[in-house]
Design a protein around this motif. Structure first.
Motif, mmCIF file in Angstrom:
data_model
loop_
_atom_site.group_PDB
_atom_site.id
_atom_site.type_symbol
_atom_site.label_atom_id
_atom_site.label_comp_id
_atom_site.label_asym_id
_atom_site.label_seq_id
_atom_site.Cartn_x
_atom_site.Cartn_y
_atom_site.Cartn_z
ATOM 1 N N THR A 36 -13.769 8.416 -6.410
ATOM 2 C CA THR A 36 -13.768 9.180 -4.953
ATOM 3 C C THR A 36 -12.221 8.676 -4.395
ATOM 4 O OG1 THR A 36 -15.980 9.291 -5.076
ATOM 5 C CG2 THR A 36 -14.895 9.472 -2.780
ATOM 6 N N GLY A 37 -12.135 7.247 -4.271
ATOM 7 C CA GLY A 37 -11.120 6.687 -3.769
ATOM 8 C C GLY A 37 -9.550 7.281 -4.039
ATOM 9 N N ASN A 38 -9.727 7.324 -5.384
ATOM 10 C CA ASN A 38 -8.218 8.023 -6.277
ATOM 11 C C ASN A 38 -8.484 9.350 -5.609
ATOM 12 O OD1 ASN A 38 -9.377 6.280 -8.840
ATOM 13 N ND2 ASN A 38 -7.483 6.052 -8.263
ATOM 14 N N THR A 39 -9.488 10.264 -5.634
ATOM 15 C CA THR A 39 -9.507 11.690 -5.126
ATOM 16 C C THR A 39 -8.885 11.808 -3.764
ATOM 17 O OG1 THR A 39 -11.342 12.271 -6.822
ATOM 18 C CG2 THR A 39 -10.728 13.615 -4.950
ATOM 19 N N LEU A 40 -9.214 10.895 -3.135
ATOM 20 C CA LEU A 40 -8.877 10.886 -1.579
ATOM 21 C C LEU A 40 -7.312 10.858 -1.538
ATOM 22 C CD1 LEU A 40 -11.235 8.664 0.647
ATOM 23 C CD2 LEU A 40 -10.976 11.109 0.718
ATOM 24 N N ILE A 41 -6.729 10.015 -2.062
ATOM 25 C CA ILE A 41 -5.368 9.766 -2.023
ATOM 26 C C ILE A 41 -4.600 10.819 -2.691
ATOM 27 C CG2 ILE A 41 -4.840 8.169 -4.051
ATOM 28 C CD1 ILE A 41 -3.696 7.188 -0.592
ATOM 29 N N LEU A 65 -5.205 6.620 2.665
ATOM 30 C CA LEU A 65 -5.193 5.228 2.259
ATOM 31 C C LEU A 65 -6.046 4.508 2.886
ATOM 32 C CD1 LEU A 65 -3.345 2.881 0.997
ATOM 33 C CD2 LEU A 65 -1.907 3.020 2.876
ATOM 34 N N ILE A 66 -6.492 4.739 4.100
ATOM 35 C CA ILE A 66 -7.674 4.067 4.733
ATOM 36 C C ILE A 66 -9.026 4.307 3.942
ATOM 37 C CG2 ILE A 66 -9.069 3.826 6.692
ATOM 38 C CD1 ILE A 66 -6.664 4.460 8.384
ATOM 39 N N GLY A 67 -9.100 5.541 3.660
ATOM 40 C CA GLY A 67 -10.239 5.721 2.781
ATOM 41 C C GLY A 67 -10.157 5.112 1.282
ATOM 42 N N ASN A 72 -12.365 1.190 -2.389
ATOM 43 C CA ASN A 72 -12.130 0.058 -3.449
ATOM 44 C C ASN A 72 -12.520 -1.291 -2.932
ATOM 45 O OD1 ASN A 72 -10.708 1.128 -5.863
ATOM 46 N ND2 ASN A 72 -9.477 2.440 -4.212
ATOM 47 N N ALA A 73 -12.354 -1.653 -1.606
ATOM 48 C CA ALA A 73 -12.894 -2.780 -1.076
ATOM 49 C C ALA A 73 -14.364 -3.002 -1.260
ATOM 50 C CB ALA A 73 -12.441 -3.085 0.337
ATOM 51 N N TRP A 74 -15.214 -1.851 -0.988
ATOM 52 C CA TRP A 74 -16.580 -1.561 -1.005
ATOM 53 C C TRP A 74 -17.013 -1.963 -2.682
ATOM 54 C CZ3 TRP A 74 -19.504 3.562 -1.038
ATOM 55 C CH2 TRP A 74 -21.023 3.168 -1.089
#
Length: 106
Positions: A36-41, A65-67, A72-74
């Motif tokens: 999901t993070g990859n998809t956001l960026i 980037l914030i997302g 990824n931190a989560w």
């Protein structure tokens, strides 16, 4: 930032994150939070490439980037991560951050 360089940087960001997703699927470790993070960026960079407003494109990359960092931190806090994952997250974050700093001067 020159338009060709801006678009090439964003295209590289897209390719890196597509590679990351494909790698996860190929090794049978498709983690939904990271993908999901990859998809956001990827979506943010694609929007920025096709946006007629550089400032709107820059905002999209900043939000993406914030997302990306947040998801990824989560994931890292929940599951930990290996050195390849750390590298891919660091490279994506660095490219995005440099893009935002350089685009700010335009």
């Amino acid at each position: 930032m020159e338009d060709r360089l801006r678009k090439a940087t964003l295209a590289g960001l897209i390719l890196l994150n597509v590679f990351d997703v494909v790698l996860h699927v190929a090794i049978d470790r498709a983690e939904p939070i990271r993908i999901t993070g990859n998809t956001l960026i990827i979506l943010a960079a694609a929007f920025s490439i096709f946006s007629t407003s550089i400032s709107n494109g820059r905002r999209a990359v900043a939000v993406g980037l914030i997302g990306y960092i947040g998801l990824n931190a989560w994931f890292v806090l929940q599951s930990g991560i290996g050195p390849v994952g750390v590298g891919l997250i660091a490279i994506t974050s660095a490219i995005s951050g440099i893009y935002l700093l350089r685009a700010r001067s335009d």
